[in-house]
Design a protein around this motif. Sequence first.
Motif, PDB file in Angstrom:
ATOM      1  N   ALA A 190      -0.141   2.224  -4.994  1.00 36.87           N
ATOM      2  CA  ALA A 190      -1.334   2.950  -5.444  1.00 36.87           C
ATOM      3  C   ALA A 190      -1.185   4.402  -5.023  1.00 36.87           C
ATOM      4  O   ALA A 190      -1.340   4.742  -3.846  1.00 36.87           O
ATOM      5  N   SER A 194      -1.901  -8.613  -8.163  1.00 34.21           N
ATOM      6  CA  SER A 194      -1.722  -9.511  -7.025  1.00 34.21           C
ATOM      7  C   SER A 194      -1.927 -10.963  -7.442  1.00 34.21           C
ATOM      8  O   SER A 194      -1.231 -11.870  -6.970  1.00 34.21           O
ATOM      9  N   SER A 245       0.854  -1.192   0.000  1.00 35.42           N
ATOM     10  CA  SER A 245       0.000   0.000   0.000  1.00 35.42           C
ATOM     11  C   SER A 245       0.884   1.233   0.000  1.00 35.42           C
ATOM     12  O   SER A 245       2.085   1.156   0.272  1.00 35.42           O
ATOM     13  N   SER A 259      -4.594   7.596 -10.826  1.00 37.83           N
ATOM     14  CA  SER A 259      -5.772   7.950 -11.624  1.00 37.83           C
ATOM     15  C   SER A 259      -5.468   9.165 -12.490  1.00 37.83           C
ATOM     16  O   SER A 259      -4.523   9.925 -12.230  1.00 37.83           O
ATOM     17  N   SER A 275     -11.954   4.458 -10.726  1.00 36.43           N
ATOM     18  CA  SER A 275     -12.755   3.276 -10.395  1.00 36.43           C
ATOM     19  C   SER A 275     -12.041   1.964 -10.713  1.00 36.43           C
ATOM     20  O   SER A 275     -12.476   0.899 -10.273  1.00 36.43           O
ATOM     21  N   ILE A 289      -8.585   1.443 -10.214  1.00 37.64           N
ATOM     22  CA  ILE A 289      -7.325   1.279  -9.483  1.00 37.64           C
ATOM     23  C   ILE A 289      -7.302  -0.032  -8.718  1.00 37.64           C
ATOM     24  O   ILE A 289      -6.357  -0.818  -8.820  1.00 37.64           O
ATOM     25  N   GLN A 290      -8.335  -0.304  -7.943  1.00 40.69           N
ATOM     26  CA  GLN A 290      -8.352  -1.529  -7.143  1.00 40.69           C
ATOM     27  C   GLN A 290      -8.379  -2.769  -8.028  1.00 40.69           C
ATOM     28  O   GLN A 290      -7.787  -3.787  -7.687  1.00 40.69           O
ATOM     29  N   ASN A 291      -9.036  -2.682  -9.163  1.00 36.21           N
ATOM     30  CA  ASN A 291      -9.062  -3.814 -10.086  1.00 36.21           C
ATOM     31  C   ASN A 291      -7.657  -4.134 -10.582  1.00 36.21           C
ATOM     32  O   ASN A 291      -7.256  -5.306 -10.648  1.00 36.21           O
ATOM     33  N   TRP A 292      -6.884  -3.115 -10.936  1.00 42.54           N
ATOM     34  CA  TRP A 292      -5.507  -3.319 -11.380  1.00 42.54           C
ATOM     35  C   TRP A 292      -4.666  -3.919 -10.262  1.00 42.54           C
ATOM     36  O   TRP A 292      -3.857  -4.831 -10.484  1.00 42.54           O
ATOM     37  N   VAL A 293      -4.853  -3.416  -9.036  1.00 42.36           N
ATOM     38  CA  VAL A 293      -4.103  -3.947  -7.891  1.00 42.36           C
ATOM     39  C   VAL A 293      -4.426  -5.421  -7.694  1.00 42.36           C
ATOM     40  O   VAL A 293      -3.535  -6.254  -7.486  1.00 42.36           O
ATOM     41  N   ASN A 294      -5.699  -5.754  -7.783  1.00 39.53           N
ATOM     42  CA  ASN A 294      -6.121  -7.154  -7.603  1.00 39.53           C
ATOM     43  C   ASN A 294      -5.557  -8.060  -8.690  1.00 39.53           C
ATOM     44  O   ASN A 294      -5.117  -9.183  -8.418  1.00 39.53           O
TER      45      ASN A 294
END
Length: 202
Positions: A53, A43, A4, A75, A33, A35-40
Amino acid sequence: MIESHEATPDVGQLSLFASNGSTPTSLIVVPASLIQNWVNELSTFAPKMKVLAHAGIGRKKTTTEFKYYDIVISSYHTVRQDIGFLSEYDFQYVILDESQMIKNPHSKLYRAVNELQSKHRLVLTGTPIENSLIDLWSQINFVNEGLLGSLNFFKRQFVKSIEKKKNKEQEQRLKELINPFILRRTKDEVAKELPPVYEQYR
């Protein structure tokens, strides 16, 4: 391991993109919207890569931590706000996801992303043209500045000829100019290579 933005790793980043001993960092710019999808996804498919991020009100207004990460995800809104110091960092890649976001060449966002420094640039989009061929010019010019000439030249030579006069020769000429720089895959092509869908719940 996904990191993080609050924590700074103790050791240097991995060298997945490294060359000659360097440890470059790449920037991926996405709609907030996603960002978290890319992180997931990172991972799941590249768990050893260190990802930062750079977004949200708690983000650090500096690039001092970037060198510890393989990838920085931010973003479009954040990049526009932080371009003053982001433009001073030399990235390996700058990748724009949903790159139609920069379709307006007169916008502050377009000017901001063009200030980013990198060795390589890529754009990803499913809709390169939403309203006009000018949308295409903006994205191509970000990737390869000057390939399609100045905006005024492009309007005279291509936009007017193709959109208003329906000139097929100019349309073909434009396709020939951009084809070497575009990897286009249709839904049918992708569907043949996709494995069966499996959903994993955590």
